[in-house]
Design a protein around this motif. Structure first.
Motif, PDB file in Angstrom:
ATOM      1  N   ILE A 363       0.864  -1.185   0.000  1.00 28.97           N
ATOM      2  CA  ILE A 363       0.000   0.000   0.000  1.00 28.97           C
ATOM      3  C   ILE A 363       0.896   1.228   0.000  1.00 28.97           C
ATOM      4  CG2 ILE A 363      -1.811   1.216   1.281  1.00 28.97           C
ATOM      5  CD1 ILE A 363      -2.128  -1.575   2.784  1.00 28.97           C
ATOM      6  N   THR A 364       0.677   2.106  -0.936  1.00 34.22           N
ATOM      7  CA  THR A 364       1.511   3.306  -1.018  1.00 34.22           C
ATOM      8  C   THR A 364       0.667   4.532  -0.731  1.00 34.22           C
ATOM      9  OG1 THR A 364       2.645   2.181  -2.797  1.00 34.22           O
ATOM     10  CG2 THR A 364       3.187   4.482  -2.507  1.00 34.22           C
ATOM     11  N   CYS A 365       1.166   5.398   0.145  1.00 33.49           N
ATOM     12  CA  CYS A 365       0.418   6.632   0.407  1.00 33.49           C
ATOM     13  C   CYS A 365       0.736   7.631  -0.689  1.00 33.49           C
ATOM     14  CB  CYS A 365       0.767   7.216   1.776  1.00 33.49           C
ATOM     15  SG  CYS A 365      -0.165   8.733   2.020  1.00 33.49           S
ATOM     16  N   LEU A 366      -0.253   7.938  -1.519  1.00 35.00           N
ATOM     17  CA  LEU A 366       0.003   8.865  -2.632  1.00 35.00           C
ATOM     18  C   LEU A 366      -0.733  10.190  -2.432  1.00 35.00           C
ATOM     19  CD1 LEU A 366      -0.141   6.255  -5.540  1.00 35.00           C
ATOM     20  CD2 LEU A 366       1.879   7.210  -4.458  1.00 35.00           C
ATOM     21  N   GLY A 367      -1.184  10.422  -1.206  1.00 32.08           N
ATOM     22  CA  GLY A 367      -1.857  11.698  -0.935  1.00 32.08           C
ATOM     23  C   GLY A 367      -0.898  12.666  -0.264  1.00 32.08           C
ATOM     24  N   ASP A 368      -1.474  13.658   0.423  1.00 31.10           N
ATOM     25  CA  ASP A 368      -0.635  14.682   1.037  1.00 31.10           C
ATOM     26  C   ASP A 368      -0.550  14.531   2.549  1.00 31.10           C
ATOM     27  OD1 ASP A 368       0.179  16.092  -1.195  1.00 31.10           O
ATOM     28  OD2 ASP A 368      -1.762  17.123  -1.332  1.00 31.10           O
ATOM     29  N   ALA A 369      -0.878  13.359   3.067  1.00 30.47           N
ATOM     30  CA  ALA A 369      -0.948  13.198   4.526  1.00 30.47           C
ATOM     31  C   ALA A 369       0.441  13.382   5.164  1.00 30.47           C
ATOM     32  CB  ALA A 369      -1.487  11.813   4.841  1.00 30.47           C
ATOM     33  N   SER A 370       0.419  13.868   6.418  1.00 30.92           N
ATOM     34  CA  SER A 370       1.676  14.022   7.156  1.00 30.92           C
ATOM     35  C   SER A 370       2.210  12.636   7.494  1.00 30.92           C
ATOM     36  CB  SER A 370       1.415  14.780   8.456  1.00 30.92           C
ATOM     37  OG  SER A 370       0.610  13.974   9.282  1.00 30.92           O
ATOM     38  N   LEU A 371       3.496  12.574   7.849  1.00 30.51           N
ATOM     39  CA  LEU A 371       4.083  11.276   8.190  1.00 30.51           C
ATOM     40  C   LEU A 371       3.323  10.655   9.369  1.00 30.51           C
ATOM     41  CD1 LEU A 371       6.222   9.186   7.598  1.00 30.51           C
ATOM     42  CD2 LEU A 371       7.784  10.383   9.132  1.00 30.51           C
ATOM     43  N   LYS A 372       2.934  11.545  10.335  1.00 31.41           N
ATOM     44  CA  LYS A 372       2.225  11.043  11.514  1.00 31.41           C
ATOM     45  C   LYS A 372       0.904  10.362  11.103  1.00 31.41           C
ATOM     46  CE  LYS A 372       0.635  12.697  15.933  1.00 31.41           C
ATOM     47  NZ  LYS A 372       0.145  13.867  16.597  1.00 31.41           N
ATOM     48  N   SER A 373       0.159  11.032  10.226  1.00 31.30           N
ATOM     49  CA  SER A 373      -1.125  10.404   9.879  1.00 31.30           C
ATOM     50  C   SER A 373      -0.917   9.195   8.971  1.00 31.30           C
ATOM     51  CB  SER A 373      -2.128  11.399   9.303  1.00 31.30           C
ATOM     52  OG  SER A 373      -1.693  11.853   8.078  1.00 31.30           O
ATOM     53  N   GLN A 374       0.186   9.165   8.232  1.00 38.04           N
ATOM     54  CA  GLN A 374       0.464   7.955   7.438  1.00 38.04           C
ATOM     55  C   GLN A 374       0.760   6.777   8.363  1.00 38.04           C
ATOM     56  OE1 GLN A 374       2.989   8.233   3.889  1.00 38.04           O
ATOM     57  NE2 GLN A 374       2.811  10.449   4.000  1.00 38.04           N
ATOM     58  N   MET A 375       1.492   7.043   9.460  1.00 43.50           N
ATOM     59  CA  MET A 375       1.791   5.959  10.400  1.00 43.50           C
ATOM     60  C   MET A 375       0.487   5.461  11.035  1.00 43.50           C
ATOM     61  SD  MET A 375       4.886   5.354  10.039  1.00 43.50           S
ATOM     62  CE  MET A 375       5.322   4.201  11.309  1.00 43.50           C
ATOM     63  N   LYS A 376      -0.424   6.413  11.296  1.00 40.84           N
ATOM     64  CA  LYS A 376      -1.729   6.028  11.858  1.00 40.84           C
ATOM     65  C   LYS A 376      -2.465   5.125  10.879  1.00 40.84           C
ATOM     66  CE  LYS A 376      -3.431   9.596  14.923  1.00 40.84           C
ATOM     67  NZ  LYS A 376      -4.144  10.844  14.885  1.00 40.84           N
ATOM     68  N   GLN A 377      -2.394   5.521   9.600  1.00 40.51           N
ATOM     69  CA  GLN A 377      -3.092   4.731   8.585  1.00 40.51           C
ATOM     70  C   GLN A 377      -2.474   3.334   8.467  1.00 40.51           C
ATOM     71  OE1 GLN A 377      -3.427   6.593   4.681  1.00 40.51           O
ATOM     72  NE2 GLN A 377      -4.435   4.717   3.974  1.00 40.51           N
ATOM     73  N   ALA A 378      -1.130   3.277   8.587  1.00 35.12           N
ATOM     74  CA  ALA A 378      -0.461   1.969   8.520  1.00 35.12           C
ATOM     75  C   ALA A 378      -0.952   1.072   9.658  1.00 35.12           C
ATOM     76  CB  ALA A 378       1.050   2.160   8.595  1.00 35.12           C
ATOM     77  N   HIS A 379      -1.155   1.680  10.851  1.00 37.77           N
ATOM     78  CA  HIS A 379      -1.699   0.927  11.995  1.00 37.77           C
ATOM     79  C   HIS A 379      -3.093   0.435  11.676  1.00 37.77           C
ATOM     80  CE1 HIS A 379       1.018   0.839  15.333  1.00 37.77           C
ATOM     81  NE2 HIS A 379       1.358   2.110  15.142  1.00 37.77           N
ATOM     82  N   ALA A 380      -3.901   1.367  11.132  1.00 34.35           N
ATOM     83  CA  ALA A 380      -5.296   1.012  10.828  1.00 34.35           C
ATOM     84  C   ALA A 380      -5.349  -0.119   9.803  1.00 34.35           C
ATOM     85  CB  ALA A 380      -6.047   2.234  10.312  1.00 34.35           C
ATOM     86  N   GLU A 381      -4.418  -0.122   8.878  1.00 37.46           N
ATOM     87  CA  GLU A 381      -4.375  -1.176   7.846  1.00 37.46           C
ATOM     88  C   GLU A 381      -3.782  -2.472   8.402  1.00 37.46           C
ATOM     89  OE1 GLU A 381      -5.375  -1.240   4.775  1.00 37.46           O
ATOM     90  OE2 GLU A 381      -5.634   0.836   4.137  1.00 37.46           O
ATOM     91  N   GLU A 382      -3.294  -2.398   9.669  1.00 40.09           N
ATOM     92  CA  GLU A 382      -2.634  -3.546  10.307  1.00 40.09           C
ATOM     93  C   GLU A 382      -1.439  -4.012   9.490  1.00 40.09           C
ATOM     94  OE1 GLU A 382      -5.420  -6.574  11.468  1.00 40.09           O
ATOM     95  OE2 GLU A 382      -6.798  -5.101  12.307  1.00 40.09           O
TER      96      GLU A 382
END
Ligand code: HAM
Length: 430
Positions: A363-382
């Protein structure tokens, strides 16, 4: 702001985790069916209304009040399929299946019935069904029941399932029984519940299925269909029961088992559960329907089958495992991209990783999210691992990989995606 458009009552989308469970369940069902020689058939979702009126029967609840029917642009009445047997037999008639050679089919997919939604009952639900065409021997019913039992065992729900079985005989036995049942019930007409009183005119056999307590008491005294079976029907039923005994498959003989579809004759069965489903306790049902091919304009072809409701089976599995039931998720690698400049490189790395393995979701983050919210998303995606494609690392031709469970990190060269996958334990052996 525009008004949001709500979904249709009783028709729900499946979110990822549920969809994954459905897929895993279907894989087990397909493997079990294919082990018995069933092959896939993909049936249309839309059929002429007449197909269902003629097969399921005009006096049934399904045809009378549950079908999604509409006039198409050419004024033809079409219906969303409420079940799969009718469509399968229509195709059998067209293709001559089961006439010269027996044929076994499985199908899976959504069915539509306008019922009152409740736990285990939806207006769009999924069925997995099998149909065996062209085999007259009662061993077919036994094979179908053994297939069900194998499925329950594979899914770990065998102890929660009860098999009810009976015989409806042929149309002659049924007509004699129907007359006597109506005479008996007319003698108690005023004591019957309202719904059963109405059914006395339209579909009296279905009264046997009434859940009303008062009607249930009257039915205790009603004649039993089993006493009306002719010698052939009785001997068929006895053979089925003896074979089930021989296989150690337990059952409950229920003379009041009548199905909500008119095409059955001889053996009928339902698998019920008392676990987690409340009133909607029928998980699977089926039986023999020898006359259906002819009724739909084909030759006389013996046939039998069953269908099970996937949502009900999932509810049962969840209840049987105390809610422990969880889809085994695909391993996931999340590529966090802190700056827009690094996105194109991340895209390339993701493709290189996907070329090396099909077992991992990249899964690649291709939006403008901050690193912090990307890490949150990685957690949410397990995600098990996060690949940090930071500008500093990329400038050195590297990415940093973090193992999420213990925070351990390693640097890898962008030219060595194999080493990265190896470290995460996801490199496929070629
Ligand atoms: P059925 O008893 O109408 O039989 O449906 C089979 C199964 O589909 C039920 O036991 C239940 O698990 C599921 N089901 C039915 N209606 C709903 C609903 N509204 N919501 C959720 N699940 C539902 C048939 O459809 C026959 N075609 C079975 C068959 C195949 N007989 C011979 N071959």
């Amino acid at each position: 702001m525009a008004t949001p458009i709500p979904g249709v009552r009783g028709i729900a989308a499946l979110q990822t985790a549920d969809a994954q469970q459905v897929r895993q369940l279907e894989q087990v069902l397909i493997a079990c069916a294919e082990a018995c020689g069933y092959g896939e058939i993909v049936l249309p979702m839309l059929e002429r209304t007449e197909l269902f009126t003629r097969s399921i029967g005009e006096g049934t609840d399904i045809v009378g009040k549950e079908m999604y029917s509409f006039l198409a642009r050419d004024d033809e009445s079409l219906s969303l399929r409420p079940e799969g047997t009718a469509g399968c037999v229509r195709m059998a008639v067209e293709q001559g299946w089961g006439v010269r050679r027996p044929a076994r089919f499985w199908y899976a997919g959504p069915m539509f019935r306008y019922e009152r939604p409740q736990k285990g009952r939806a207006r769009q639900f999924r069925q997995f069904g099998v149909e065996a065409l062209g085999m007259a021997g009662v061993e077919v019913e036994v094979e179908l029941l053994l297939l069900c039992a194998r499925i329950w065992k594979q899914l770990g729900v065998a102890k929660d399932m009860v098999l009810e079985i009976s015989s409806l005989g042929d149309s002659t036995c049924r007509a004699r029984y129907r007359d006597d049942l109506v005479t008996f019930l007319r003698g108690h007409q005023s004591e019957l519940d309202e719904h059963s009183q109405a059914r006395l005119e339209t579909n009296p056999l279905r009264i046997l299925d009434s859940k009303d307590e008062g009607t249930g008491e009257i039915l205790q005294q009603a004649p039993s269909l089993l006493d009306y079976l002719d010698d052939e029907a009785r001997s068929n039923l006895d053979t089925v029961l003896a074979l089930l005994d021989g296989h150690g498959l337990e059952y409950r003989l229920n003379p009041r088992l009548v199905r909500g579809l008119d095409y059955y004759n001889h053996t009928v069965f339902e698998w019920l559960t008392c676990t987690g489903l409340g009133a909607q306790n029928a998980v699977c049902a089926g039986g023999r329907y020898d006359g259906l091919c002819e009724r739909l304009g084909g030759e006389s072809v013996p046939a039998a089958g069953f269908a099970l409701g996937l949502e009900r089976l999932l509810l049962l599995q969840a209840a049987a495992s105390d809610g422990q039931q969880k889809a085994s998720a695909t391993a996931k690698l999340y590529i966090a991209v802190p700056t827009s400049a690094a996105r194109a490189r991340a895209l390339l790395l993701a493709e290189q990783l996907r070329d090396l393995t099909t077992h991992v979701g990249v899964i690649t983050c291709l939006g403008d999210a901050s690193l912090k919210s990307q890490m949150k998303q990685a957690h949410a995606e397990e995600a098990g691992y996060v690949v940090l494609a930071g500008e500093r690392e990329l400038a050195a031709g590297q990415v940093r990989v973090r193992r999420m469970k213990d925070g351990e990190e390693e640097l890898f060269s962008v030219t060595e995606p194999e080493a990265l996958l190896q470290w995460t334990g996801n490199l496929e052996k070629s």
